[in-house]
Design a protein around this motif. Structure first.
Motif, short mmCIF file in Angstrom:
data_model
loop_
_atom_site.label_atom_id
_atom_site.label_comp_id
_atom_site.label_asym_id
_atom_site.label_seq_id
_atom_site.Cartn_x
_atom_site.Cartn_y
_atom_site.Cartn_z
N MET A 1 -17.26 -1.88 -6.20
CA MET A 1 -16.54 -0.84 -5.51
C MET A 1 -16.92 0.38 -5.92
N VAL A 2 -16.82 1.19 -4.93
CA VAL A 2 -17.01 2.74 -5.32
C VAL A 2 -15.86 3.33 -4.61
N GLU A 3 -15.14 4.10 -5.51
CA GLU A 3 -13.76 4.86 -5.05
C GLU A 3 -14.12 6.22 -4.71
N LEU A 4 -13.73 6.62 -3.61
CA LEU A 4 -14.02 7.72 -3.13
C LEU A 4 -12.72 8.74 -3.50
N THR A 5 -11.45 8.30 -3.07
CA THR A 5 -10.52 9.00 -3.26
C THR A 5 -9.51 8.30 -4.19
N ASN A 6 -8.72 9.04 -4.95
CA ASN A 6 -7.59 8.47 -5.78
C ASN A 6 -6.75 9.61 -6.15
N LYS A 7 -5.50 9.77 -5.18
CA LYS A 7 -4.75 10.86 -5.47
C LYS A 7 -3.30 10.43 -5.15
N GLU A 49 4.83 3.49 -8.51
CA GLU A 49 5.38 2.47 -9.37
C GLU A 49 4.34 1.18 -9.48
N CYS A 50 4.09 0.83 -8.28
CA CYS A 50 3.30 -0.32 -7.96
C CYS A 50 1.89 0.00 -8.47
N PHE A 51 1.34 1.08 -8.10
CA PHE A 51 0.17 1.39 -8.69
C PHE A 51 0.05 1.47 -10.03
N PRO A 55 -2.99 -4.33 -12.14
CA PRO A 55 -4.08 -4.64 -13.17
C PRO A 55 -5.68 -3.92 -12.52
N ALA A 56 -5.94 -3.12 -13.01
CA ALA A 56 -7.29 -2.25 -12.57
C ALA A 56 -8.53 -3.20 -12.48
N GLY A 57 -9.02 -3.21 -11.26
CA GLY A 57 -10.16 -4.06 -11.03
C GLY A 57 -9.93 -5.40 -10.68
N GLU A 58 -8.83 -5.83 -10.55
CA GLU A 58 -8.46 -7.45 -10.34
C GLU A 58 -8.01 -7.32 -8.81
N GLU A 59 -8.53 -8.62 -8.16
CA GLU A 59 -8.20 -8.93 -6.96
C GLU A 59 -6.68 -9.15 -6.64
N PHE A 60 -6.16 -9.13 -5.79
CA PHE A 60 -4.68 -9.61 -5.44
C PHE A 60 -4.71 -9.64 -3.95
N MET A 65 3.28 -9.00 -3.83
CA MET A 65 3.98 -8.82 -5.39
C MET A 65 5.37 -8.06 -4.99
N VAL A 66 6.18 -8.01 -6.17
CA VAL A 66 7.34 -7.35 -6.32
C VAL A 66 7.04 -6.07 -6.35
N ARG A 67 7.97 -5.16 -6.06
CA ARG A 67 7.65 -3.86 -6.08
C ARG A 67 7.92 -3.25 -7.33
N GLY A 68 6.97 -2.64 -7.98
CA GLY A 68 6.93 -1.98 -9.30
C GLY A 68 6.76 -3.10 -10.49
N LYS A 69 6.28 -4.34 -10.10
CA LYS A 69 6.31 -5.50 -11.14
C LYS A 69 4.96 -6.06 -10.90
N ASP A 70 4.55 -6.62 -11.78
CA ASP A 70 3.18 -7.37 -11.74
C ASP A 70 3.81 -8.99 -11.35
#
Length: 73
Positions: A1-7, A49-51, A55-60, A65-70
């Motif tokens: 994955m190439v991330e172009l924008t994250n803001k 809060e969701c971001f 988990p970074a880099g894992e697929e879902f 998912m529950v808002r703000g929870k894993d």
């Protein structure tokens, strides 16, 4: 994955959070991401809060998912 924008942005229109599926309404802050994954362009919006709990880099599966929870709904 190439991330172009994250803001962090202030939304001007209603979006749906890719993590929990709930709406992000105009004037709310959200994390906006865009990039290229397996040769395809993507862009998505997240509640802050969701971001933070995703988990970074894992697929879902989007919107399951529950808002703000894993954890699943």
């Amino acid at each position: 994955m190439v991330e172009l924008t994250n803001k962090v942005v202030k939304c001007r229109v209603k979006h749906r959070c890719i993590w929990c599926g709930e709406f992000i309404y105009p004037m709310q802050k959200a994390v906006y991401r865009s990039g290229v994954y397996e040769g395809n362009f993507f862009s998505d919006y997240w509640h802050e809060e969701c971001f933070e709990v995703a988990p970074a880099g894992e697929e879902f599966d989007p919107h399951e998912m529950v808002r703000g929870k894993d954890e699943l709904r």
